[in-house]
Enzyme design. Structure first.
Site: not given
Length: 400
Positions: A105-107
């Protein structure tokens, strides 16, 4: 009045969410647009994370069941969270040293930076490549409304889990399991296409399925350096062109992975390398200077590199390995930890890779050491990728 457990959880999530919103706004340099803030509040990040995530350099397991406070803290930190290891193969049991991240899950700050760059408008249809957890698709669906978002995920387990989360949230998203490189013809034409995985070449389907004047936004990768966002505008003639921006590092589209290992695939005991010296520090081209690495990656799209710290070689503290992606040529540059202006170079194969790196670095310095934001890319109708500096008629030299 004492709070019950559910109320306490709600209060904790509210506080963590407010802290994350502040961190994202600080990273963006301005408050996010009201519509995106409403989406941020309406589709909480923790609702889209699996029960187990992997954190830190060792990718240690963190379970919501075993460590709920720690798990929730990772959910609301402005950092990427690994949500799958080893493509899902025995992710719960594989030893830490054998783990590698295959989905994350990307920043949140990069998520909202990309959504801002995407510039969606009411009525737009969006194709997302790489569903992952489903949170990005959920944010888009909250903003655009029912039936406007199509998301595609190659991994069957990830696709099923994300589809379930989107359904549980009551969001009308077309979630498809399949090869994202092919896009999704059934929903075209799209006004916007966004990838949440990096690419080394833009798949032609993404351009073909996006309406003329529409935007294709993709994280960029080269074997040398994974960095940059490429925002292309589709031209209506089968091509697209646009600038890079200096953000992001995403996992590579699965169909474009390079699985090279120096001692498994490249170097052989029978190889007799040529020895030379260089005054160019390996750290200058493969250290902390993102601009230099990005420019070298554009010029050398088929050259891969890796650091080897503390190799078992007398007098060598660290070694920079280079290889072309067909594994025909390689080079190694040694640092002894003392000498700062002369380094030993070993090269083998038909190409002199280090000489080419020196040429690429020299071009970048002569051009004024430009950052990624001054570079662009044109993708021609035949799929040819032409990088350029400042304007499309100023091509970047591609050396290999």
């Amino acid at each position: 009045m004492e709070l019950n457990a559910a109320d306490e959880q709600t209060a904790v999530v509210s506080a963590l969410s407010a802290g994350l919103l502040g961190s994202v706004n600080e990273s963006l340099g301005a408050p996010m647009a009201p519509a995106w803030e409403a989406a941020f509040r309406g589709v909480p990040r923790h609702a889209f994370l699996p029960g187990t995530v992997w954190v830190g350099d060792e990718l240690a397991e963190c379970s919501r069941e075993a460590a709920p406070a720690e798990w929730l803290g990772h959910a609301y930190a402005d950092t990427a969270v690994v949500t799958q290891v080893n493509d899902g193969d025995d992710g719960d049991t594989v030893a830490p040293g054998e783990r590698w991240a295959s989905c994350s899950a990307s920043a949140p700050s990069i998520v909202f930076r990309m959504l801002d760059l995407l510039d969606v408008r009411a009525g737009h249809r969006v194709l997302e490549i790489g569903t992952g957890t489903g949170w990005n698709a959920a944010l888009l669906a909250h903003r655009l409304g029912p039936g406007r978002v199509t998301t595609i995920e190659v991994d069957p387990a990830l696709a099923a889990d994300a589809g379930g989360r989107l359904e549980d949230m009551g969001l009308d998203v077309r979630a498809v399991q399949g090869d994202g490189a092919r896009g999704h013809e059934a929903g075209e034409p799209y006004e916007r296409t966004i990838a949440t995985c990096s690419v080394r070449t833009v798949p032609p389907a993404w351009i073909a399925q996006t309406r003329p004047g529409g935007v294709v936004l993709v994280p960029w990768d080269s074997p040398w350096f994974c960095y940059g966002l490429l925002r292309l505008t589709v031209d209506g003639y089968g091509g697209a062109s646009g600038f890079f921006s200096p953000h992001s590092a995403f996992m590579l589209l699965r169909g474009q992975r390079t699985d090279l290992r120096i001692y498994r695939d490249v170097v052989r005991d029978s190889h007799v390398p040529e020895e030379s010296t260089t005054r160019l520090s390996p750290w200058a081209v493969a250290g902390e200077d993102c601009a230099a690495q990005f420019a070298i990656g554009l010029q050398l799209p088929h050259v891969w590199r890796a650091w080897h710290e503390n190799p078992d070689v007398e007098g060598v503290d660290s070694r920079l390995w280079l290889a072309d992606t067909d594994a025909a040529s390689w080079a190694a540059v040694d640092l002894d930890g003392r000498t700062a202006d002369r380094f030993t170079v070993w090269e083998h194969g038909p190409r002199r890779l280090w000489e080419t790196v020196e040429a690429a670095y020299g071009w970048w310095r002569e051009a004024g050491s430009p950052g990624p934001e001054r570079f662009g890319m044109t993708v021609a109708p035949d799929g040819t990728h032409v990088p350029w500096l400042d304007v499309p008629d100023s091509p970047v030299p591609v050396l290999l």
